[in-house]
Each structure stands twice: as structure tokens, then as C-alpha cells.
Scaffold this active site. Structure first.
Site, PDB file in Angstrom:
ATOM      1  N   THR A 131      -2.040  -5.552  -1.481  1.00 56.11           N
ATOM      2  CA  THR A 131      -1.859  -4.138  -1.804  1.00 56.11           C
ATOM      3  C   THR A 131      -2.384  -3.218  -0.708  1.00 56.11           C
ATOM      4  OG1 THR A 131      -2.687  -2.428  -3.319  1.00 56.11           O
ATOM      5  CG2 THR A 131      -4.031  -4.376  -3.126  1.00 56.11           C
ATOM      6  N   ASP A 132      -1.845  -2.003  -0.639  1.00 54.76           N
ATOM      7  CA  ASP A 132      -2.361  -1.003   0.310  1.00 54.76           C
ATOM      8  C   ASP A 132      -3.792  -0.596  -0.020  1.00 54.76           C
ATOM      9  OD1 ASP A 132      -1.831   0.504  -1.998  1.00 54.76           O
ATOM     10  OD2 ASP A 132      -0.485   1.923  -1.019  1.00 54.76           O
ATOM     11  N   GLU A 133      -4.233  -0.855  -1.274  1.00 57.59           N
ATOM     12  CA  GLU A 133      -5.562  -0.386  -1.681  1.00 57.59           C
ATOM     13  C   GLU A 133      -6.684  -1.086  -0.931  1.00 57.59           C
ATOM     14  OE1 GLU A 133      -6.295   0.339  -5.766  1.00 57.59           O
ATOM     15  OE2 GLU A 133      -4.258   1.024  -6.153  1.00 57.59           O
ATOM     16  N   TYR A 135     -11.190  -3.623  -8.284  1.00 57.84           N
ATOM     17  CA  TYR A 135      -9.862  -4.230  -8.109  1.00 57.84           C
ATOM     18  C   TYR A 135      -9.553  -4.439  -6.633  1.00 57.84           C
ATOM     19  CZ  TYR A 135      -4.827  -4.327  -7.278  1.00 57.84           C
ATOM     20  OH  TYR A 135      -3.574  -4.645  -6.794  1.00 57.84           O
ATOM     21  N   LYS A 164      -9.031  -7.819  -4.308  1.00 56.71           N
ATOM     22  CA  LYS A 164      -7.798  -8.125  -3.558  1.00 56.71           C
ATOM     23  C   LYS A 164      -8.117  -8.307  -2.067  1.00 56.71           C
ATOM     24  CE  LYS A 164      -4.017  -8.255  -4.815  1.00 56.71           C
ATOM     25  NZ  LYS A 164      -3.179  -9.341  -5.386  1.00 56.71           N
TER      26      LYS A 164
END
Ligand code: NAD
Ligand code: DAU
Length: 341
Positions: free
Chosen positions: A128-130, A154, A158
């Protein structure tokens, strides 16, 4: 050159993106697929019930951190696509534990079992970009070589799984490919995420809770475009490669909600500003030039078209989300499979 493999282990295939990915594969490719999913609150077997008897498709209920199960499945497959994850930021703020078990431990178990079984790969990890953290208004979009600065439990879980994948590539030479995508929307998204939640609340005449000032920015991508990007990275990505995927569509949360209000012809008064999410990332944006160059991939569906398709899907599939909201999905499973979830 396109990689050669015949049989895939897809994890988390009963979730939002996994469901759309399996549908795409069965439509456009001839790979055999094992879909391994734990059927957590976010996994819904009903999503793929029409494909249960497809000759190329098998479902297995189980967890990615179950070493015995995973090592037996790895003996059957060449390649892996890992979608399985705890995926909701707000839940990770309430309790990080399941995020560590699935996203961190589970990914390591997959990598270990993949290596021990001698799978030739690839091992595609969906990220994810997060993991990059948050951008300021004038910052350039995230690039693959940016530092990882995750801000929520989260995104930290990741980022950890991305680093474990990188370590498996560096240490053992595993053919790992990582994709990092921005915010997805489309059919089958669980109604805790912004877009389905707002559509369903509109349809039920409920308030639309917007965190903080509503000016946080996300880059929105229609789920089919993400799935095509994952497939391109699986078939053409290089070992050790990391590819940003995104929709080139930065919008504030308010703009997204206003689009939904317009499509459903509902009043702006339904909006309610509520307390902000702790540690709320302000802005995400993706530089996707590497994926465009190396994978010949680009997003195809513009936001207007994607949102029309999404709203139409939620209007036409009210039973799907009604069953989830009322907990009747448990009953569906029992009736269909003759046992409890
Ligand atoms: P989702 O929550 O809708 O689905 C997750 C699926 O994984 C569910 O079917 C669930 O049952 C399954 N699962 C959870 N724990 C498991 C375990 N221990 N073992 C086996 N299965 C398990 O998530 P999603 O939105 O479809 O996201 C899929 C992947 O894509 C995730 O890795 C997520 O981090 C990533 N991602 C999502 C987005 C997005 O906007 N939704 C964007 C970028 C990346
Ligand atoms: O960026 C990719 C990520 O997008 C994925 O890795 C995650 O799995 C996925 O859940 C998603 O994370 P977000 O936190 O960005 O998505 P969410 O739909 O929860 O929230 C989108 C934005 O809307 C965010 O700024 C918070 C805000 N929001 C969300 C909800 C649920 C609200 O204002 N009100 C809400 O009720």
C-alpha cells in the site's frame, strides 16, 4: 518476457480486491487458482459463489500463518499472490494485535514455506501507499525509493511485511515482487471503508461522518485497474522489484462524498463532521512512472466512470450489503455449507 507458471496460491481472495482479482484471472487467463482465505469479518465466500464449480478454481478455508497448512499448499503451486491482510486503519488503532499476526507473521510464514517448497515463483506481495507515510500539500508524489515512514499500526504492519519480503529476496534470492497501491474503490468493498460506507448511509438516509476537516487527500483508483496492475507485476515484474500503482486522481474526502451525494441526488445536510482519526495521514499521491515504463500498465477508468459503476453496483446488490450489515452472512454460510463459519 512473460513469466511461465501454471498454478497460483491467491491469499485473501474472498476480500474486496482479491475477489475482483480472481474474477479477472478466471476471465482472462488459464491459471489454476487456489484461493486461501480465513473468512474473517472482511472475507465473504458469497462474493465468488457463482465460480465455485469453475474447473480452474479451488477454495480452501485457512490462515496464512498456519505453517502446516501453508507448507502443504505450497507443494501444489508455482506462484503466490498475497492479498490476505487486516486492512482497516481504524481497526488497527483500536487493536494492533490481529494486524501483527496476519500482516507480519503471516507474510513470513508464506515466505518460509514458499522457499522450503522450492516454488519457482513469482511471490507477489500486495502492499500500500500508506507505508510511505504522509505528504504535505506541495510535496512530490511518493516514489518507490522513498523512505518508509508508516504512521498507523496498519501501515506499520504492512511496511514490516514489505521489509520481510525484501529480506527474503536479498537473503535467499526469492523472486519477490511488491506492488504498492493507493485507495481502491469498486464492487465488493466491505462497508467500513469511506466510499461504500457513504453510499450505504446515503441509501439509508443516515448521516455521513467525515473525519476532521474533510480535506485529507487520497489518490483513488478503480479496483479493476489495481487488479490489472497486480497481474502485470506478477507476469512481468522483475525479482526484487517494487512498483507503485495509483489512479492519478487526488481528491479530498469532501470531494468524494460530494460526488456520492450528487450521484444519489441526496442533500449536503447529511454530512456530519466528526472527531478526526488519530494520526490521520494528510495526503497520499503516487508516482507511477516505473510501472508505466516497466509493466506497460496505466490506470484506465476515470473517477466519474468508476463511481457511476460503483454506485450502480451497490444499488443493484442491496442484498449483499444488507446481509453483511445484519450479520446474516453467517446464516448464508451455514445454509450453503451445512456448518458454522
Ligand atoms: P479486505 O479486508 O477486503 O480483505 C482481506 C481478506 O483477507 C479477507 O477476505 C480476509 O478474510 C482475508 N484474511 C484476513 N486475515 C487472514 C489470514 N490470517 N489468513 C488468510 N486470510 C486472511 O482487504 P482489501 O481491501 O481487499 O485489501 C487486500 C490487500 O490489498 C491487503 O493486503 C491491503 O493491505 C492491500 N491494499 C488495499 C487497498 C485498498 O484500498 N483497499 C489499497 C492498497 C493495498
Ligand atoms: O491508501 C491505501 C489504503 O486505503 C489501504 O492500504 C487500506 O487497506 C484501505 O483501508 C485504505 O485506507 P484509508 O484509511 O485511506 O481508507 P478509509 O476508507 O478508511 O478512509 C479514507 C479516508 O476517508 C481517510 O482519510 C479517512 C476518511 N474517512 C473514513 C471513514 C471510514 C472519513 O472521513 N470517515 C469515515 O467514516
Amino acid at each position: 518476457m512473460k513469466k511461465q507458471f501454471k498454478k497460483l496460491l491467491v491469499t485473501g481472495g474472498c476480500g474486496f480486491i482479491g475477489t475482483n482479482f480472481i474474477r479477472l484471472l478466471l476471465k482472462e487467463r488459464q491459471y489454476e487458482i487456489i484461493n486461501l482465505d480465513a473468512l474473517t469479518y472482511a472475507g465473504n465466500l458469497e462474493n465468488l459463489s457463482d465460480l465455485e464449480d469453475h474447473p480452474l478454481y479451488t477454495f480452501v478455508k485457512g490462515r496464512i500463518e498456519d505453517e502446516e497448512l501453508i507448507s502443504s499448499l505450497m507443494k501444489e503451486v508455482d506462484a503466490v499472490v498475497n492479498f490476505a491482510a487486516e486492512s482497516h486503519v481504524d481497526r488497527s488503532i483500536k487493536s494492533a494485535h490481529p494486524f501483527i499476526i496476519t500482516n507480519v507473521l503471516g507474510t513470513q510464514v508464506l515466505l518460509d514455506c514458499f522457499r522450503k517448497a522450492g516454488c519457482k515463483g513469482p511471490f507477489l506481495h500486495v502492499s500500500t501507499d500508506e507505508v510511505y507515510g504522509s505528504l504535505k500539500e506541495d510535496d512530490p508524489p511518493f516514489r518507490e525509493d522513498d523512505h518508509l515512514l508508516p504512521n498507523s499500526p496498519y501501515s506499520a504492519s504492512k511496511a514490516s511485511s514489505d521489509l520481510l519480503c525484501r529480506a527474503a529476496w536479498k537473503t535467499f534470492g526469492l523472486p519477490v515482487v511488491i506492488t504498492r497501491c493507493s485507495n481502491n474503490y469498486g464492487p465488493y468493498q466491505f462497508p467500513e471503508k469511506l466510499i461504500p460506507l457513504m453510499i450505504i448511509n446515503c441509501l439509508q438516509g443516515r448521516r455521513l461522518p467525515i473525519y476532521g476537516d474533510g480535506l485529507n487527500i487520497r489518490d483513488w483508483i478503480f479496483v479493476d485497474d489495481h487488479c490489472r496492475g497486480v497481474l502485470a507485476a506478477l507476469e512481468h515484474g522483475k525479482a526484487g522489484g517494487i512498483y507503485n500503482l495509483g489512479g492519478n486522481c487526488e481528491l479530498t474526502n469532501l470531494q468524494v462524498v460530494e460526488t456520492i451525494l450528487t450521484l444519489l441526488n441526496k442533500p449536503r445536510e447529511l454530512i456530519e463532521f466528526v472527531d478526526d482519526r488519530p494520526g490521520h495521514d494528510r495526503r497520499y499521491a503516487m508516482d507511477i512512472s516505473l510501472a508505466q515504463k516497466e509493466l506497460s500498465w496505466s490506470p484506465d477508468v476515470d473517477f466519474e466512470t468508476g463511481m457511476e459503476r460503483t454506485v450502480k453496483w451497490y444499488l443493484e446488490n442491496q442484498n449483499w450489503w444488507q446481509r453483511i450489515l445484519s450479520g446474516q452472512y453467517q446464516t448464508y454460510y451455514r445454509d450453503h455449507y451445512g456448518k458454522d463459519l
